[in-house]
Motif scaffolding. Structure first.
Motif, PDB file in Angstrom:
ATOM      1  N   ALA A 121       7.714  -3.717 -15.587  1.00  0.00           N
ATOM      2  CA  ALA A 121       6.664  -2.758 -15.762  1.00  0.00           C
ATOM      3  C   ALA A 121       6.314  -2.047 -14.465  1.00  0.00           C
ATOM      4  CB  ALA A 121       5.681  -3.716 -16.118  1.00  0.00           C
ATOM      5  N   TYR A 122       5.993  -1.015 -14.724  1.00  0.00           N
ATOM      6  CA  TYR A 122       5.551  -0.221 -13.291  1.00  0.00           C
ATOM      7  C   TYR A 122       4.105   0.523 -13.587  1.00  0.00           C
ATOM      8  CZ  TYR A 122       5.310   3.426  -9.668  1.00  0.00           C
ATOM      9  OH  TYR A 122       4.798   4.546  -8.806  1.00  0.00           O
ATOM     10  N   ARG A 123       3.268   0.620 -12.729  1.00  0.00           N
ATOM     11  CA  ARG A 123       1.964   1.271 -12.815  1.00  0.00           C
ATOM     12  C   ARG A 123       1.731   1.894 -11.743  1.00  0.00           C
ATOM     13  NH1 ARG A 123      -2.886   1.048 -15.730  1.00  0.00           N
ATOM     14  NH2 ARG A 123      -4.964   1.328 -14.655  1.00  0.00           N
ATOM     15  N   ASN A 124       1.138   3.185 -11.892  1.00  0.00           N
ATOM     16  CA  ASN A 124       0.986   4.017 -10.609  1.00  0.00           C
ATOM     17  C   ASN A 124      -0.597   4.375 -11.111  1.00  0.00           C
ATOM     18  OD1 ASN A 124       0.336   5.741  -8.417  1.00  0.00           O
ATOM     19  ND2 ASN A 124       2.067   7.377  -9.145  1.00  0.00           N
ATOM     20  N   GLN A 125      -1.376   4.000 -10.123  1.00  0.00           N
ATOM     21  CA  GLN A 125      -2.984   4.186 -10.386  1.00  0.00           C
ATOM     22  C   GLN A 125      -3.565   4.950  -9.477  1.00  0.00           C
ATOM     23  OE1 GLN A 125      -4.913   0.543 -11.106  1.00  0.00           O
ATOM     24  NE2 GLN A 125      -6.897   1.075 -10.559  1.00  0.00           N
ATOM     25  N   TRP A 126      -4.386   5.896  -9.836  1.00  0.00           N
ATOM     26  CA  TRP A 126      -5.345   6.931  -9.132  1.00  0.00           C
ATOM     27  C   TRP A 126      -3.973   7.888  -8.368  1.00  0.00           C
ATOM     28  CZ3 TRP A 126      -8.403   2.788  -6.112  1.00  0.00           C
ATOM     29  CH2 TRP A 126      -9.204   1.910  -6.825  1.00  0.00           C
ATOM     30  N   VAL A 127      -3.454   8.536  -9.407  1.00  0.00           N
ATOM     31  CA  VAL A 127      -2.333   9.426  -8.719  1.00  0.00           C
ATOM     32  C   VAL A 127      -3.002  10.510  -7.874  1.00  0.00           C
ATOM     33  CG1 VAL A 127      -0.728  11.282  -9.659  1.00  0.00           C
ATOM     34  CG2 VAL A 127      -1.021   8.965 -10.977  1.00  0.00           C
ATOM     35  N   ASP A 128      -2.168  10.979  -7.056  1.00  0.00           N
ATOM     36  CA  ASP A 128      -2.375  11.930  -5.919  1.00  0.00           C
ATOM     37  C   ASP A 128      -3.583  11.458  -4.964  1.00  0.00           C
ATOM     38  OD1 ASP A 128      -0.853  13.531  -7.399  1.00  0.00           O
ATOM     39  OD2 ASP A 128      -2.541  14.586  -8.468  1.00  0.00           O
ATOM     40  N   ILE A 129      -3.932  10.217  -4.846  1.00  0.00           N
ATOM     41  CA  ILE A 129      -4.756   9.688  -3.790  1.00  0.00           C
ATOM     42  C   ILE A 129      -3.834   8.807  -2.927  1.00  0.00           C
ATOM     43  CG2 ILE A 129      -6.564   8.082  -3.470  1.00  0.00           C
ATOM     44  CD1 ILE A 129      -7.975   8.946  -5.892  1.00  0.00           C
ATOM     45  N   GLU A 130      -3.988   8.957  -1.683  1.00  0.00           N
ATOM     46  CA  GLU A 130      -2.909   8.586  -0.519  1.00  0.00           C
ATOM     47  C   GLU A 130      -3.573   6.926  -0.557  1.00  0.00           C
ATOM     48  OE1 GLU A 130      -1.726   8.640   4.047  1.00  0.00           O
ATOM     49  OE2 GLU A 130      -2.949  10.111   3.377  1.00  0.00           O
ATOM     50  N   GLY A 131      -2.383   6.054  -0.790  1.00  0.00           N
ATOM     51  CA  GLY A 131      -2.744   4.720  -0.653  1.00  0.00           C
ATOM     52  C   GLY A 131      -3.059   4.168  -1.989  1.00  0.00           C
ATOM     53  N   SER A 132      -2.927   4.943  -3.087  1.00  0.00           N
ATOM     54  CA  SER A 132      -3.492   4.454  -4.004  1.00  0.00           C
ATOM     55  C   SER A 132      -2.693   2.890  -4.744  1.00  0.00           C
ATOM     56  CB  SER A 132      -3.668   5.322  -5.370  1.00  0.00           C
ATOM     57  OG  SER A 132      -2.260   5.943  -5.400  1.00  0.00           O
ATOM     58  N   PRO A 133      -2.856   2.067  -5.565  1.00  0.00           N
ATOM     59  CA  PRO A 133      -2.380   0.996  -6.030  1.00  0.00           C
ATOM     60  C   PRO A 133      -1.166   1.364  -6.790  1.00  0.00           C
ATOM     61  CG  PRO A 133      -4.718   0.806  -6.345  1.00  0.00           C
ATOM     62  CD  PRO A 133      -4.489   2.092  -6.221  1.00  0.00           C
ATOM     63  N   ASN A 158       5.410  -6.879  -7.221  1.00  0.00           N
ATOM     64  CA  ASN A 158       5.139  -6.301  -6.001  1.00  0.00           C
ATOM     65  C   ASN A 158       3.756  -5.182  -5.913  1.00  0.00           C
ATOM     66  OD1 ASN A 158       5.440  -3.476  -4.401  1.00  0.00           O
ATOM     67  ND2 ASN A 158       5.635  -5.148  -2.907  1.00  0.00           N
ATOM     68  N   ASN A 159       2.885  -5.604  -5.284  1.00  0.00           N
ATOM     69  CA  ASN A 159       1.517  -4.855  -5.565  1.00  0.00           C
ATOM     70  C   ASN A 159       1.031  -4.141  -4.184  1.00  0.00           C
ATOM     71  OD1 ASN A 159      -0.667  -3.797  -6.968  1.00  0.00           O
ATOM     72  ND2 ASN A 159      -1.794  -5.275  -5.804  1.00  0.00           N
ATOM     73  N   LYS A 160       1.079  -2.836  -4.090  1.00  0.00           N
ATOM     74  CA  LYS A 160       0.598  -2.212  -3.072  1.00  0.00           C
ATOM     75  C   LYS A 160      -0.649  -1.366  -3.217  1.00  0.00           C
ATOM     76  CE  LYS A 160       4.460   0.341  -2.974  1.00  0.00           C
ATOM     77  NZ  LYS A 160       5.437   1.203  -2.442  1.00  0.00           N
ATOM     78  N   PHE A 161      -1.354  -1.585  -2.227  1.00  0.00           N
ATOM     79  CA  PHE A 161      -2.756  -0.728  -2.124  1.00  0.00           C
ATOM     80  C   PHE A 161      -3.303  -0.523  -0.792  1.00  0.00           C
ATOM     81  CE2 PHE A 161      -7.440  -1.261  -3.293  1.00  0.00           C
ATOM     82  CZ  PHE A 161      -7.638   0.227  -3.359  1.00  0.00           C
ATOM     83  N   GLY A 162      -2.860   0.818  -0.277  1.00  0.00           N
ATOM     84  CA  GLY A 162      -3.385   1.055   1.126  1.00  0.00           C
ATOM     85  C   GLY A 162      -2.122   0.310   2.065  1.00  0.00           C
ATOM     86  N   ILE A 163      -2.651  -0.196   3.096  1.00  0.00           N
ATOM     87  CA  ILE A 163      -1.999  -0.789   4.150  1.00  0.00           C
ATOM     88  C   ILE A 163      -1.562  -2.354   3.478  1.00  0.00           C
ATOM     89  CG2 ILE A 163      -2.355   0.724   5.845  1.00  0.00           C
ATOM     90  CD1 ILE A 163      -4.190  -1.757   6.814  1.00  0.00           C
ATOM     91  N   GLN A 164      -2.252  -2.718   2.309  1.00  0.00           N
ATOM     92  CA  GLN A 164      -1.986  -4.243   1.966  1.00  0.00           C
ATOM     93  C   GLN A 164      -1.097  -4.329   1.168  1.00  0.00           C
ATOM     94  OE1 GLN A 164      -5.694  -5.790   0.375  1.00  0.00           O
ATOM     95  NE2 GLN A 164      -7.031  -5.038   2.122  1.00  0.00           N
ATOM     96  N   LYS A 165      -0.339  -5.369   0.911  1.00  0.00           N
ATOM     97  CA  LYS A 165       0.933  -5.468   0.109  1.00  0.00           C
ATOM     98  C   LYS A 165       1.244  -6.912  -0.386  1.00  0.00           C
ATOM     99  CE  LYS A 165       4.834  -3.284   1.037  1.00  0.00           C
ATOM    100  NZ  LYS A 165       6.193  -2.921   1.743  1.00  0.00           N
TER     101      LYS A 165
END
Length: 317
Positions: free
Chosen positions: A55-67, A91-98
């Motif tokens: 499963a892959y999810r791209n949240q808040w597309v076009d916002i830099e650092g979005s989840p 694996n979950n990325k949000f901004g500089i957090q991973k």
């Protein structure tokens, strides 16, 4: 009271919290019913076949650092026993957090009626929590030749343990589950040291209550409603509901509603007896409308029979 009325009441009770909800917590997927092991360790072994989910999810597309979230899970019953095994890696990325995590699952299945089975599951594993401070560009006019000293000048990474429990009741027609897959609220790593991040804190524990059903409409179509209520120890609650139709050809389509004023469109296709595909497009229509509040989600399900018999129902609960 017939079985259909019981299912309708069950779904209705789960949807009650939709009318009072708050912001998103933890990782979520629009097509949660296609990714059940991630939410409930008791799901392991509930199917009659081995199931792998990507499963892959791209949240808040076009916002830099979005989840961005990627999940790989696998579960299967153990032949000639009453238990199932599974594993979840994400694996979950949000901004500089991973966050990178790996969990192992065990579930015991107890037959409680002619069609119904109650599964009790546990999971345990580790999460690698990172804050990549070096990816930030900082500037303070008081320190023209240096980066802002308020921010650390090195990345931080910490491995922390976690565990969870779940209960899952299922029949060929419907399912109901309750779980707390990550009981510990592991804080983000701090620069003070590893020991500060090893404290077991339950204050932000998130629980999931989910249900779904398969209701035949005619020989060609089945109606598949499902709901997931997410509640935390701190008192916040969110809810999601999907209303999908499945055609005998393997094509599925439907709509979903989120309590953050989002609406999702779901489509799917059974590519083969073993492989299915689903896609979800989610759009936010709340107070803060923005083209960036758009989410895309893709899920692949691969089913492999562990016996010589064929897989007759890839959507068996």
């Amino acid at each position: 009271m017939n079985q259909l009325n019981k299912i309708a009441i069950l779904i209705g009770l789960l949807l009650l919290p939709i009318f009072k909800s708050w912001a998103q917590e933890e990782i979520r997927f629009s097509n949660f019913s296609y990714n059940r092991l991630f939410y409930n360790p008791a799901y392991a072994g509930s199917s009659r076949f081995m199931e792998a989910v990507l499963a892959y999810r791209n949240q808040w597309v076009d916002i830099e650092g979005s989840p961005e979230t990627t999940v790989l899970s696998i579960q299967a019953p153990v032949n000639y026993t009453n238990f199932g095994l599974g594993a979840v890696v994400y694996n979950n990325k949000f901004g500089i957090q991973k966050d990178n995590a790996v969990f192992l699952n065990y579930a015991y299945h107890l037959k409680v009626s002619f069609e119904g089975t109650l599964s009790m599951g546990i999971q345990a594993g580790f999460i690698n929590k990172q804050i990549n401070w070096t990816e930030l560009t900082t500037y303070d006019p008081n320190f023209p030749s240096l980066d802002d000293p308020a921010f650390p000048n090195q990345d931080i990474s910490t491995w922390v343990p976690n565990f969870g429990i779940g209960f899952y009741y299922y029949t060929p027609k419907y399912y109901l589950g309750f779980s707390a897959p990550r009981l510990l609220s592991n804080d983000q790593p701090a620069s003070e040291g590893f020991s500060d991040n090893m404290k077991f804190k339950f204050k932000n524990t998130v629980c999931y209550l989910g249900a779904g059903a398969t209701l035949p409409i005619n020989p060609e179509f089945e109606f598949k409603p499902s709901a997931l209520v997410i509640s935390s120890y701190s008192g916040t609650t969110t809810a999601m509901a999907n209303f999908d139709m499945l055609h005998e050809s393997g094509i599925s389509f439907g709509l979903g509603y989120r309590t953050d004023d989002s609406v999702a469109g779901n489509i799917g296709y059974q590519l083969s007896q073993k492989l299915s595909f689903s896609y979800s497009y989610e759009k936010y229509f709340g107070k803060y409308q923005s083209k960036g509040f758009t989410n895309h989600e893709i899920i692949l399900n691969y089913n492999l029979s562990l016996k010589k018999s064929k897989i007759t129902s890839p959507r068996y609960f």
